[in-house]
Write a protein that holds these residues in place. Structure first.
Motif, PDB file in Angstrom:
ATOM      1  N   LEU A 861      -6.332   8.824   3.152  1.00  0.00           N
ATOM      2  CA  LEU A 861      -5.608   8.438   1.936  1.00  0.00           C
ATOM      3  C   LEU A 861      -5.658   6.934   1.714  1.00  0.00           C
ATOM      4  CD1 LEU A 861      -2.433  10.718   2.078  1.00  0.00           C
ATOM      5  CD2 LEU A 861      -4.301  10.829   0.416  1.00  0.00           C
ATOM      6  N   ILE A 910       3.260  10.175   4.033  1.00  0.00           N
ATOM      7  CA  ILE A 910       2.404  10.574   2.905  1.00  0.00           C
ATOM      8  C   ILE A 910       3.106  10.275   1.585  1.00  0.00           C
ATOM      9  CG2 ILE A 910       1.361  12.556   1.717  1.00  0.00           C
ATOM     10  CD1 ILE A 910       0.913  13.795   4.512  1.00  0.00           C
ATOM     11  N   ALA A 914       2.023   7.822  -1.393  1.00  0.00           N
ATOM     12  CA  ALA A 914       1.892   8.282  -2.783  1.00  0.00           C
ATOM     13  C   ALA A 914       2.540   7.306  -3.752  1.00  0.00           C
ATOM     14  CB  ALA A 914       2.515   9.664  -2.931  1.00  0.00           C
ATOM     15  N   CYS A 926      -2.901  12.636  -2.177  1.00  0.00           N
ATOM     16  CA  CYS A 926      -1.548  12.585  -1.620  1.00  0.00           C
ATOM     17  C   CYS A 926      -0.823  13.912  -1.854  1.00  0.00           C
ATOM     18  CB  CYS A 926      -0.763  11.448  -2.272  1.00  0.00           C
ATOM     19  SG  CYS A 926      -1.300   9.799  -1.752  1.00  0.00           S
TER      20      CYS A 926
END
Length: 988
Positions: A861, A910, A914, A926
């Motif tokens: 990510l 996470i 995001a 995400c």
């Protein structure tokens, strides 16, 4: 012409009595439609069957009408009327039938109607000549001259008229000769009296047509089909045009060269008209050569081709028209005749002409040469064994090693790609010989030829690994031979002529051959056929040649440490080769490949490869040696070390090492530990800059070493096609969906230009300061400086010193800028390779169903968000998307109680990720990652949904209240959709 006038008057006098059905039949005989003509011919013939009992007058009228039709140029009249005439004559003169008509009378009618008296126009005269020709063919085909008994006088008359026409009108001579030639074959099939053939030969000689192409064809047919007859004397030695002593006369005859015969008699005139079609006499000669046993006095096919075709049609002084025939003949043999004959047509003059005509598009025979080249390729595609003869013909003594280069085609390349194993085993010794001795003493020319041969050998490898039988042992043996040829000349000096190379190999050519080994192994590993055995075979061959010095001295000097490391590697390879294939076959093959490629790197002079051998030994001992005492910690330690080795291979800008690292990683992916995975993800976290490169590769301002490496790598090599290069170049991918890209690039370009302008301005300012001058476009604010003449030595020395400093600073600035650019490219390439490995990892069921794989989520990510290269960002997102797609159902990682807290922390991380602003792919990544972790938590404990809701609620609050939160609406849309489907499942 009297019968003609009589017939004409008769038609005009009796219009009332005309049979309309017959008129329609005659009209249809001239139709251009084949079916209509044949139907009309059948209808007419049916009028003269025995049951119809036609009168002599009806027959006579029909024959006159048919003979007149042969003299017509209207539509397809000659063809239709000729067919009808043949069948009518057969019916009328059938055995046992009584008739008032005679064959002699029919011949008279034919002669009179087809006679050109001299008063006609040119076209009418031509029509009558063709009428006579077609009439003769119909009479001969009908068989009335030979059955039920041979009519020698009538046969002689027909022959006389035909040969007389051939002699007087050379432009129709070939057609006249064809009729007689075919009649001899028909007589042979009917087992007729040889006297008829003897008469034909006598008539041929009487008209001085024996030494013409038609005469040669007729004579050869008679010789082959009626060997027992008496041949006219003093025409051909041993009564055979193909006699070895007649080669010169035969060549003249076949290329229609007029002149004096040996006896001083004047030969037949040349036809005077060039025909784009090949004369039937060539077919007759080829048939005779192919159908009879070789004798001492007779020419062999090879002698015939060399003398009559190569030295005749393709002689340097030969006309373009004759060379055109030569190409037609060449294509005919290639297309239609046996491989034995086809392999003998690559003669010196022909191949030279083919090469010259192919090379230039404006040449008169270029299109014919292209057709000839395509004919060779088509025959090879149909019968791959023909590749050997083709390559030998085009590149051997008659051709040129650089045939493809000279002709600007890929003829030989396509041929070797189509070759089967049998052909390859013939071609390879030829190529090895040509590599050693290209046929020139000039070093540059030899290097060029060797480059071409290296490219062809590589084409063989690529074609062979993709062939249907590529997995066979015979195919592996052929690939081994190619690799051994490369190795023989790539790693050994040609001193004392031990490897037979003349002139000796240059350093650049040897580098090229080593590059071709890498390219070959790249194709082999990519195809996953013989990937473990062939690299081992190559390094084993090099090792043995180093010991024996059969090819000369080894180019790399190795001290005892290196020799011991290589020796240990071969011991491990030997043990791996003897291991039971059923036991960890993938791991064994992977280690064989690793060891072999690392040893090859040592042979290529790579200093780092020696230390890698030590690391490999450590891994090998932990994984394979003494399995009873092996512990899990040792195996994990070995796995971590193996990952580091693979990363060192992956970091090289080489497609070969990329594929090798991927293949080995595929075998060991399930054994990767958390430490190994961290080694991979740490690269993704590194910056795409010089600082990131120094961090990853421990390059702490090691400028001197870097300069030495660059000097070593920048050494000019020969031209190498990009497709043959093993070095990979990562290019950014275009993405039409990114509307901001053009403006971003524009802004970046502007910044770059501004930066360059500022650098230049600063440089000019320093330069002006050192010289005491100013730019021409700047206002003069101070008085002019003193001239150079007023300067002293000390002042000049000061200026020199100042200039040196200015230019050194400029050079250092440019060097640093280039270093930054190179560092970014290196890091981007490295990240690409790591993402390739991670993609393999997540696709493995054992891996993506493991809880350990969750550690990949955050690095992927962050890379999607942070990478300045869009291609890297998209690729990272693609790997994550693949992972989340595969993790479902039974493949969902199972949680242990000790891991629950860490997974909750991952979910929160996470959500924090995001909230960062990033590309669209980052937002979707995400969301997918968050839902995956939610599935893992709720699968372990349904009550975990309460905590999940709280986490999403906190993220929603941040979206509403914090200006730093940039979470996308789709993040909650995906969550809502999951809640709907998951809620139904939980309620049930």
């Amino acid at each position: 012409m009297a019968p003609h006038h009589a017939g004409s008057k008769k038609r005009r006098r009796e219009p009332v009595n005309v049979n309309t059905k017959l008129v329609e039949i005659y009209e249809d005989l001239a139709s251009e439609n084949d079916e209509v003509r044949l139907k009309a011919a059948q209808a007419l013939v049916s009028q003269f069957t025995p049951d119809k009992n036609p009168t002599d007058e009806e027959i006579q009228k029909a024959l006159q009408r048919l003979f007149r039709g042969l003299c017509s140029s209207r539509k397809a009249a000659r063809i239709g009327f000729s067919i009808a005439l043949t069948e009518v004559l057969s019916q009328v003169f059938a055995a046992g039938r009584s008739s008032g008509l005679s064959v002699q009378g029919v011949l008279g009618t034919w002669e009179n109607i087809s006679n050109a008296s001299g008063g006609e126009s040119g076209q009418e005269a031509r029509d009558h000549h063709f009428g006579r020709l077609f009439g003769a063919e119909a009479i001969i085909k009908s068989g009335v001259l030979f059955s039920p008994k041979a009519l020698i006088p009538e046969w002689t008359k027909v022959l006389g008229l035909v040969f007389d026409l051939a002699k007087k009108k050379p432009w129709i001579r070939e057609e006249c000769g064809w009729i007689v030639y075919r009649s001899i074959h028909d007589l042979a099939s009917q087992k007729a009296d040889g006297k008829l053939v003897q008469v034909a030969l006598e008539a041929l000689c009487a008209n001085d047509l024996a030494r013409t192409p038609e005469g040669v064809a007729i004579w050869l047919a008679a010789k082959d089909l009626f060997p027992g007859i008496s041949f006219p004397s003093k025409v051909w030695k041993h009564d055979d045009p193909l006699d070895s002593k007649e080669r010169s006369q035969l060549a003249k005859a076949m290329k229609e060269s007029s002149g004096e015969s040996e006896e001083g008699e004047k030969g037949a005139k040349s036809s005077g008209v060039w025909n784009s079609k090949l004369h039937f006499a060539w077919d007759a000669a080829l048939l005779s050569l192919n159908g009879t046993k070789e004798s001492k006095s007779r020419l062999s096919f090879a002698d015939f081709w060399t003398e009559v075709v190569d030295n005749g049609l393709f002689a340097s002084a030969s006309s373009e028209e004759r060379k055109y025939w030569g190409f037609l003949l060449f294509a005919k043999v290639i297309n239609e005749h046996s491989l034995q004959l086809a392999s003998k047509v690559f003669t010196k003059n022909l191949v030279r002409c083919l090469t010259n005509q192919l090379a230039v598009k404006d040449r008169y025979l270029h299109r014919m040469a292209v057709k000839a080249a395509k004919a060779i390729q088509a025959r090879v595609a149909k019968e791959p064994e023909f590749a050997a003869a083709s390559v030998k013909g085009l590149m051997g003594s008659a051709g040129s090693v650089n045939f493809d280069h000279i002709t600007k085609t890929k003829t030989v390349e396509k041929i070797v790609s189509e070759a089967n194993l049998e052909a390859l085993n013939t071609i390879l010794p030829l190529f090895e010989k040509l590599v050693a001795s290209p046929g020139t003493e000039d070093s540059k020319a030899a290097a060029s030829s060797r480059q071409v041969l290296a490219g062809l050998l590589l084409s063989m490898v690529r074609a062979r690994v993709s062939a249907s039988d590529a997995a066979d042992e015979a195919s592996e043996a052929a690939l081994e031979k190619v690799l051994f040829i490369f190795a023989r000349f790539a790693y050994f000096t040609s001193e004392e002529g031990k490897n037979g190379a003349q002139p000796p190999f240059t350093q650049q050519t040897q580098e090229l051959f080593r590059s071709r080994i890498n390219s070959s192994l790249n194709s082999i590993i990519a195809a996953q056929k013989h990937a473990a055995t062939l690299p081992y075979a190559v390094v084993r061959k090099i090792r043995d040649a180093v010991k024996s010095e059969e090819y000369g001295k080894f180019i790399i000097s190795m001290d005892d440490t290196i020799k011991d490391a290589v020796k240990g590697a071969f011991k491990a390879l030997k043990k791996l080769s003897s291991m039971d294939k059923k036991e960890s076959a993938a791991g064994v093959d992977a280690f064989k490949l690793l060891y072999s490629m690392t040893v090859l790197q040592v042979y290529n002079g790579d200093a780092d490869a020696v230390s890698m051998l030590g690391e490999l030994d450590f891994c090998y001992n932990k994984i394979f040696a003494d399995k009873k005492s092996k512990k899990d910690e040792e195996t994990s330690e070995a796995s971590d070390a193996l990952v580091e080795i693979l990363l060192s291979f992956a970091s090289k800008p080489s497609q070969l090492f990329r594929r090798m690292s991927e293949q080995v990683f595929t075998a060991f992916a399930p054994n990767v530990t958390a430490t190994g995975l961290e080694s991979l993800t740490s690269i993704l976290e590194a910056k795409e800059s010089l600082a990131g490169q120094q961090e990853m590769f421990d390059q702490q301002d090691d400028e001197e070493d870097a300069e030495e490496d660059e000097d070593g790598e920048d050494e000019d090599m020969m031209d190498v096609d990009e497709m043959d290069s093993d070095v990979e170049v990562v290019e950014p991918e275009d993405d039409d969906d990114d509307a901001s890209s053009p403006s971003d690039e524009e802004a970046e370009g502007d910044d770059g230009n501004d930066e360059d302008a500022a650098e230049i301005a600063a440089f000019e300012a320093k330069l002006a300061e050192a010289l005491g001058t100013h730019r021409a476009d700047q206002d003069l604010k101070e008085e002019e400086s003193e001239s150079d003449e007023d300067m002293g030595d000390d002042e000049m020395e000061e200026i020199d010193t100042a200039l040196v400093k200015v230019f050194k600073a400029r050079r250092d600035a440019l060097s640093k800028k280039n270093d930054k650019k190179d560092a970014k490219e290196t890091m981007v390439n490295f990240k690409n390779r790591v993402l390739d490995l991670l993609e393999i990892y997540v696709k493995n069921k054992q891996c993506h169903s493991s809880l350990l794989a969750l550690d990949l989520i955050l690095p992927l990510l962050r890379l999607t968000r942070r990478s300045s290269v869009k291609q890297i960002s998209n690729k990272a997102n693609s790997v994550l998307r693949e992972y989340t797609k595969l993790c479902k159902g039974a493949s969902l990682p199972a949680l242990e109680s000790d891991d629950v807290e860490a997974v909750w922390e991952l979910l929160k991380a996470i959500h924090a990720e995001a909230m960062h602003s990033g590309p669209p792919a980052h937002a979707s990544g995400c969301s997918q990652a968050s839902l995956l972790v939610v599935k893992v938590l709720t699968a372990h404990d349904k009550n975990a949904v309460n905590g999940v809701v709280d986490v999403y609620a906190e993220t929603r609050k941040a979206q509403l209240l914090s200006s730093k939160c940039h979470v996308q609406p789709s993040f909650f849309t995906d969550w809502n959709n999951w809640c709907v489907s998951a809620g139904r499942a939980m309620k049930n």
